[in-house]
Scaffold this motif. Sequence first.
Motif, short mmCIF file in Angstrom:
data_model
loop_
_atom_site.label_atom_id
_atom_site.label_comp_id
_atom_site.label_asym_id
_atom_site.label_seq_id
_atom_site.Cartn_x
_atom_site.Cartn_y
_atom_site.Cartn_z
N ARG A 23 0.85 -1.20 0.00
CA ARG A 23 0.00 0.00 0.00
C ARG A 23 0.88 1.24 0.00
N GLY A 24 0.25 2.40 -0.09
CA GLY A 24 0.94 3.67 0.06
C GLY A 24 2.04 3.89 -0.97
N GLU A 49 -3.40 -7.84 2.64
CA GLU A 49 -3.05 -6.60 1.96
C GLU A 49 -2.18 -6.87 0.73
N SER A 202 -0.19 9.39 4.40
CA SER A 202 -0.06 7.95 4.52
C SER A 202 -0.49 7.54 5.91
N LYS A 203 -0.58 6.24 6.13
CA LYS A 203 -0.91 5.73 7.46
C LYS A 203 0.15 6.16 8.47
N GLY A 206 -0.29 10.05 9.27
CA GLY A 206 -1.64 10.53 9.54
C GLY A 206 -1.75 11.41 10.76
#
Length: 260
Positions: A23-24, A49, A202-203, A206
Amino acid sequence: MSTPLKTLFDLTGRTALVTGGSRGLGLTMAEALGEFGARVIVTARKQAELDKAVAHLSALGIAASAIAADVGKPEAAQQIVDAVKADGGRIDILVNNAGTSWGSKTEEMPLDAWNKLLAVNLTGPFLLAQAVAREFMLPAGWGRIVNIASVEGLLGHHPRMIGTIAYNASKGGLINFTRALAAEWGGRGVTVNALAPGYFPSKLTGYVLDKHGEELRHDTPSGRLGCDDDLKGATLLLASDAGAHITGQVLPVDGGASII
């Protein structure tokens, strides 16, 4: 006669391993490498994921696969290399992207958190570079290693923001790791460079962006945070023959935030 530019950027026949690629920013960079012909292997801790990432990349016409691994564990690097070999493959391009952070006052930071960050952000890239180069890159006389550092490894941390001493230290270490390894392997066909992103949504970022996002935008000459496309071109340059004479360098991708 000079080589056509399209040929210099072409990654057809190459295989890229992107850690933290589910991700990201990791997935974004995997897209870029795959779009220019590379077969992409993404790694992360969570299989679900990874499955989503592979489906996403495959839908874009990219040859993609996944290996579940926790690069914060010392055995992960060799496990990844062994899995690639068992599948009859190789790794030509390594993007050390997986990372983590911890926010606290330095005087309150527990030792186990410090050790965890160093394990993921610095020891993991070392072990992967070592294993991948030893098995694939050095025997082939060709390889590209792209370490994802951070402008936080170039600068002091702003005192108005929550402390991130281990993150800053690990990213600063990754930057000089990049220089030292580039000097050692430069004559053996392996380039080693680093990207130093500024703040991207992004996570991982955040919490900081919720509290300081507008302030960070205001303090960035471009007037914005990073977006999905901002690392693609730089990654492709450093991963391809177009960047063959670039090694040991650190490229901030931060809208100019680190120059003021």
